[in-house]
Design a protein around this motif. Structure first.
Motif, PDB file in Angstrom:
ATOM      1  N   ARG A 239      49.672 -34.622  59.541  1.00  0.00           N
ATOM      2  CA  ARG A 239      50.575 -33.447  58.906  1.00  0.00           C
ATOM      3  C   ARG A 239      49.460 -32.832  57.685  1.00  0.00           C
ATOM      4  NH1 ARG A 239      55.631 -35.567  60.188  1.00  0.00           N
ATOM      5  NH2 ARG A 239      56.812 -34.394  58.637  1.00  0.00           N
ATOM      6  N   ILE A 240      50.117 -31.534  57.363  1.00  0.00           N
ATOM      7  CA  ILE A 240      49.365 -30.919  56.357  1.00  0.00           C
ATOM      8  C   ILE A 240      50.109 -30.899  54.953  1.00  0.00           C
ATOM      9  CG2 ILE A 240      47.981 -29.388  57.915  1.00  0.00           C
ATOM     10  CD1 ILE A 240      49.920 -27.215  57.373  1.00  0.00           C
ATOM     11  N   ALA A 272      44.322 -28.655  48.823  1.00  0.00           N
ATOM     12  CA  ALA A 272      45.254 -28.136  49.781  1.00  0.00           C
ATOM     13  C   ALA A 272      44.756 -27.353  50.975  1.00  0.00           C
ATOM     14  CB  ALA A 272      46.545 -27.198  49.179  1.00  0.00           C
ATOM     15  N   PHE A 273      43.860 -26.491  50.565  1.00  0.00           N
ATOM     16  CA  PHE A 273      43.244 -25.527  51.562  1.00  0.00           C
ATOM     17  C   PHE A 273      42.482 -26.300  52.778  1.00  0.00           C
ATOM     18  CE2 PHE A 273      39.760 -22.697  52.870  1.00  0.00           C
ATOM     19  CZ  PHE A 273      40.246 -21.874  53.840  1.00  0.00           C
ATOM     20  N   GLU A 274      41.979 -27.371  52.047  1.00  0.00           N
ATOM     21  CA  GLU A 274      41.114 -28.185  53.149  1.00  0.00           C
ATOM     22  C   GLU A 274      41.996 -28.916  54.162  1.00  0.00           C
ATOM     23  OE1 GLU A 274      37.655 -28.710  53.138  1.00  0.00           O
ATOM     24  OE2 GLU A 274      37.763 -27.026  51.788  1.00  0.00           O
ATOM     25  N   LYS A 275      43.286 -29.247  53.567  1.00  0.00           N
ATOM     26  CA  LYS A 275      44.364 -29.897  54.539  1.00  0.00           C
ATOM     27  C   LYS A 275      44.521 -28.924  55.723  1.00  0.00           C
ATOM     28  CE  LYS A 275      46.075 -32.896  50.815  1.00  0.00           C
ATOM     29  NZ  LYS A 275      47.485 -33.109  50.169  1.00  0.00           N
ATOM     30  N   PHE A 276      44.731 -27.632  55.232  1.00  0.00           N
ATOM     31  CA  PHE A 276      45.505 -26.630  56.283  1.00  0.00           C
ATOM     32  C   PHE A 276      44.451 -25.613  56.832  1.00  0.00           C
ATOM     33  CE2 PHE A 276      46.400 -24.362  52.458  1.00  0.00           C
ATOM     34  CZ  PHE A 276      46.096 -23.051  52.797  1.00  0.00           C
ATOM     35  N   THR A 278      42.107 -25.489  59.092  1.00  0.00           N
ATOM     36  CA  THR A 278      41.922 -25.447  60.751  1.00  0.00           C
ATOM     37  C   THR A 278      43.322 -25.150  61.422  1.00  0.00           C
ATOM     38  OG1 THR A 278      42.253 -28.007  61.037  1.00  0.00           O
ATOM     39  CG2 THR A 278      40.081 -27.094  60.424  1.00  0.00           C
ATOM     40  N   THR A 279      44.370 -24.889  60.640  1.00  0.00           N
ATOM     41  CA  THR A 279      45.623 -24.475  61.294  1.00  0.00           C
ATOM     42  C   THR A 279      46.031 -23.179  60.979  1.00  0.00           C
ATOM     43  OG1 THR A 279      47.150 -24.799  59.309  1.00  0.00           O
ATOM     44  CG2 THR A 279      46.349 -26.882  60.603  1.00  0.00           C
ATOM     45  N   HIS A 311      41.702 -17.056  55.324  1.00  0.00           N
ATOM     46  CA  HIS A 311      42.293 -17.732  56.371  1.00  0.00           C
ATOM     47  C   HIS A 311      43.747 -16.965  56.581  1.00  0.00           C
ATOM     48  CE1 HIS A 311      45.405 -20.420  57.449  1.00  0.00           C
ATOM     49  NE2 HIS A 311      44.504 -21.208  57.811  1.00  0.00           N
ATOM     50  N   GLY A 312      44.202 -16.176  55.567  1.00  0.00           N
ATOM     51  CA  GLY A 312      45.608 -15.440  56.158  1.00  0.00           C
ATOM     52  C   GLY A 312      46.836 -16.089  55.571  1.00  0.00           C
ATOM     53  N   CYS A 313      46.658 -17.412  54.980  1.00  0.00           N
ATOM     54  CA  CYS A 313      47.790 -18.071  54.725  1.00  0.00           C
ATOM     55  C   CYS A 313      48.203 -17.782  53.396  1.00  0.00           C
ATOM     56  CB  CYS A 313      47.500 -19.497  54.470  1.00  0.00           C
ATOM     57  SG  CYS A 313      49.039 -20.543  54.087  1.00  0.00           S
ATOM     58  N   HIS A 314      49.424 -17.521  52.916  1.00  0.00           N
ATOM     59  CA  HIS A 314      50.132 -17.108  51.641  1.00  0.00           C
ATOM     60  C   HIS A 314      50.405 -18.602  50.895  1.00  0.00           C
ATOM     61  CE1 HIS A 314      53.067 -14.864  48.902  1.00  0.00           C
ATOM     62  NE2 HIS A 314      52.080 -15.296  48.132  1.00  0.00           N
TER      63      HIS A 314
END
Length: 366
Positions: A239-240, A272-276, A278-279, A311-314
């Motif tokens: 889980r992230i 936090a970025f390290e967790k997600f 690759t998603t 990455h594109g994540c907000h």
């Protein structure tokens, strides 16, 4: 020291020793420890025995010259155990939700015999193993050694038993959002003896998402994943966040990470970025009850912008209270949120008795 003050001292020390564990920590003599385990194992059906043991222990500690086996004034050199119990012990047991008699442990035929609690005691305490444990414990108390250890052992056992109990929790209806936020803040910020308080803000946010998932267009076709246990490491569970929402293809869509009492820093955003990374998660919330470290606001914003670009994540870093206020405004019925939160408190295994009863206490003081 007054009896009530002494009881509270032993109780608070025992609470600290137990913490979040489910085992008694003591170096009390193993023989007497086994007798106490026999008594604790029957604490609900033999409340009177627990009461008399505690009364005898406290009285002996505060009045070391008294032979506590002589538990009635009608016995030569006796004292009134019933009076001491009714005035101090039973009220205390009730106040901390331990097994307690209606008035006194001495209002039980098997314990009210007008003879000393010695090896010849004729009271019909059943089963025989309980009678043996009771009389051996009384004999130990009378010797006056390690009474504090004995009381700590008993209190720890009673605390552990109490922690395992189900408690009916209040579910107030139609509360204004400001009132809900105030109640939650008090619940989060209370000083607890046991670990687990950091779970409370996670449960509050999860309760909000349980409502939002059915009410918000953004979450149409999305799935709110079940809560992970409090001890599950993100790296092991896959889980992230503390809260995860996936899309129709079970891909990460939105996640929330909650910090309790820890201000958000640029490093936390990087972690936090390290967790997600690759998603394909669309939005990641990093929320804290301690808000954002104001001295790092610019650095945090730069890191958020960097993540957005590569990455594109907000990433949204915010105070948890502000986010909860926003979520609650989106709900058609805040009573559903309260019901969800209370239901989660009732079943979450990371929480202890004090976390649950504190909620009722806060509600009663509204």
């Amino acid at each position: 020291m007054e009896p009530t003050e002494f009881l509270e001292k032993i109780y608070n020390e025992s609470m600290a020793v137990v913490g979040s564990d489910n085992e008694i920590k003591s170096d009390l003599d193993s023989t007497i420890a086994n007798h106490l385990l026999e008594i604790l194992g029957r604490s609900e059906s033999a409340k009177a025995v627990i009461t008399v043991i505690l009364t005898s222990s406290v009285y002996k500690k505060l009045n070391p010259d008294q032979d506590i086996r002589n538990h009635q004034t009608s016995i030569p050199n006796g004292y009134s155990g019933r009076t001491f119990d009714s005035k101090f012990i039973t009220p205390f047991l009730k106040s901390v939700k331990f097994p307690a008699m209606a008035e006194s442990g001495w209002l039980t035929r098997s314990l009210e015999q007008k003879v000393p609690y010695d090896s010849n005691y004729s009271g019909a305490i059943r089963p025989d193993s309980l009678k043996t444990a009771f009389l051996q414990t009384i004999d130990f108390i009378q010797k006056g050694k390690d009474i504090d250890k004995l009381l700590s052992f008993l209190f720890q056992g009673l605390i552990i038993q109490r922690n395992a109990q189900q408690i009916d929790l209040a579910k107030p209806l139609n509360l204004p959002i400001a009132t809900i936020i105030d109640l939650l803040s008090k619940h989060f910020d209370t000083k607890y003896s046991a670990e687990g308080a950091s779970r409370l803000p996670v449960l509050a946010l999860y309760a909000a998402y349980q409502c939002l998932i059915n009410e918000t267009k953004r979450f149409e076709g999305k799935v709110l994943l079940p809560m992970e246990s409090h001890t599950s490491a993100d790296s092991r569970s896959g889980r992230i966040g503390d809260i995860d929402i996936v899309d129709e293809k079970e891909r990460a869509f939105e996640a929330v990470e909650v910090k309790h009492g820890i201000p958000i820093t640029a490093q936390l955003v990087k972690d936090a970025f390290e967790k997600f990374k690759t998603t394909q998660v669309n939005r990641y919330y990093l929320l804290s009850t301690a808000n954002i470290d104001a001295s790092q606001a610019d650095e945090i914003n730069k890191e958020i912008e960097r993540i957005k670009n590569i990455h594109g994540c907000h990433v949204i870093a915010n105070g948890l209270t502000n986010s909860l206020k926003y979520y609650l405004r989106l709900l058609s019925d805040t009573s559903e949120f309260i019901e969800n939160y209370v239901n989660l408190i009732e079943i979450d295994t990371a929480l202890k008795f004090e976390h649950k009863t504190e909620w009722n206490k806060i509600i009663s003081q509204m």
